[in-house]
Design an enzyme around this catalytic site. Structure first.
Site, PDB file in Angstrom:
ATOM      1  CE  LYS A  23      -3.985  -0.233   4.588  1.00  9.64           C
ATOM      2  NZ  LYS A  23      -5.255   0.440   4.859  1.00  9.64           N
ATOM      3  CG  HIS A  75      -2.086  -0.919   1.102  1.00 14.43           C
ATOM      4  ND1 HIS A  75      -2.017  -2.240   1.502  1.00 14.43           N
ATOM      5  CD2 HIS A  75      -3.352  -0.744   0.621  1.00 14.43           C
ATOM      6  CE1 HIS A  75      -3.177  -2.828   1.274  1.00 14.43           C
ATOM      7  NE2 HIS A  75      -4.005  -1.940   0.742  1.00 14.43           N
TER       8      HIS A  75
END
Length: 258
Positions: free
Chosen positions: A166, A162
């Site tokens: 995040k 990600h």
């Protein structure tokens, strides 16, 4: 809701998912659905505290009380602390809520489940069709593996990637995949370790790779997202689906009917 009209609000409208949901709402015609309110944390508000929706501007508010009469369903992609505040607000004012926030503790999940006795809630770690189909595939696949006598020689790893901002690691989706595998093993009285590996880099949208490793061979199941549109569409479809529910806690498998 009168005349089946869905009055929607977005919490965290300036976030990555908030912006993606707004983009879909601005570019798609969805019958009986209107975005009537948006919120953002007061520290995140810019000098121009408005967003364009269709041909009108909506004022961005710092809390839900300012728009309490303008929506029936809230879509929330914020953070655990804010989401818990928002779901308590929804309970008090009889609103429904779609939760895409991840990183909840088990105790926080129990709070959400308890509140769902009073209002309708969708809680999902991932709103894309692909991931939810993948979860179903893994459910069936692990049942097959559990009947194989070589199961003890199998290593299972989940690699997720990600964007670097995040906060939760592993991702909520990776944990859902892991829980699905472990849950199915327990049905066969098998204890199996599943290891999650997280990569946070650049602006990656999301990739999940489930690797089943035998001696001399591997099986890989992979889901890649090239943008946030599938997640945004899924959240909007979830809100539409939830509009016919009064109470209870649901997930995307319920929405998709799988």
């Amino acid at each position: 809701m009168k005349n089946n009209k869905i009055n929607l609000a977005i919490a965290g409208v300036n976030g990555r998912m908030g912006k993606s949901i707004l983009k879909i709402l601005n570019t798609s015609k969805i019958n009986n659905l209107t975005l009537n309110g948006v919120t953002e944390h007061k520290l995140s508000l810019k000098k121009e505290n408005k967003i364009l929706y269709k041909s009108n501007f909506l004022n961005i508010k710092s809390n839900l009380i300012d728009i309490k009469n303008q929506f029936d369903i809230l879509i929330d992609f914020t953070n655990p602390k804010t989401t818990l505040e928002n779901i308590n607000f929804c309970k008090k004012y009889k609103k429904k809520i779609v939760i895409g926030t991840t990183g909840f503790t088990e105790q926080q999940k129990l709070i959400i489940k308890k509140i769902s006795k009073d209002i309708a809630v969708i809680l999902s770690s991932n709103f894309s069709q692909g991931i939810n189909f993948l979860l179903k595939i893994i459910e069936n696949f692990t049942k097959i593996l559990c009947k194989n006598k070589e199961i003890n020689n199998l290593d299972i790893d989940i690699i997720e990637k990600h964007h670097k901002n995040k906060k939760d690691s592993p991702s909520g989706t990776a944990l859902s995949l892991k829980d699905m595998i472990i849950y199915n093993y327990k049905k066969f009285n098998i204890v199996k370790k599943v290891t999650c590996h997280s990569i946070r880099a650049a602006d990656l949208y999301g990739e999940h790779n489930i690797l089943f490793s035998f001696i001399g061979e591997q099986i890989e199941l992979i889901h890649k997202a090239s943008n946030r549109i599938p997640f945004a569409k899924g959240a909007i479809n979830a809100a539409i689906w939830l509009s016919n529910k009064k109470t209870g806690i649901y997930n995307m498998h319920d929405v998709l009917g799988i």
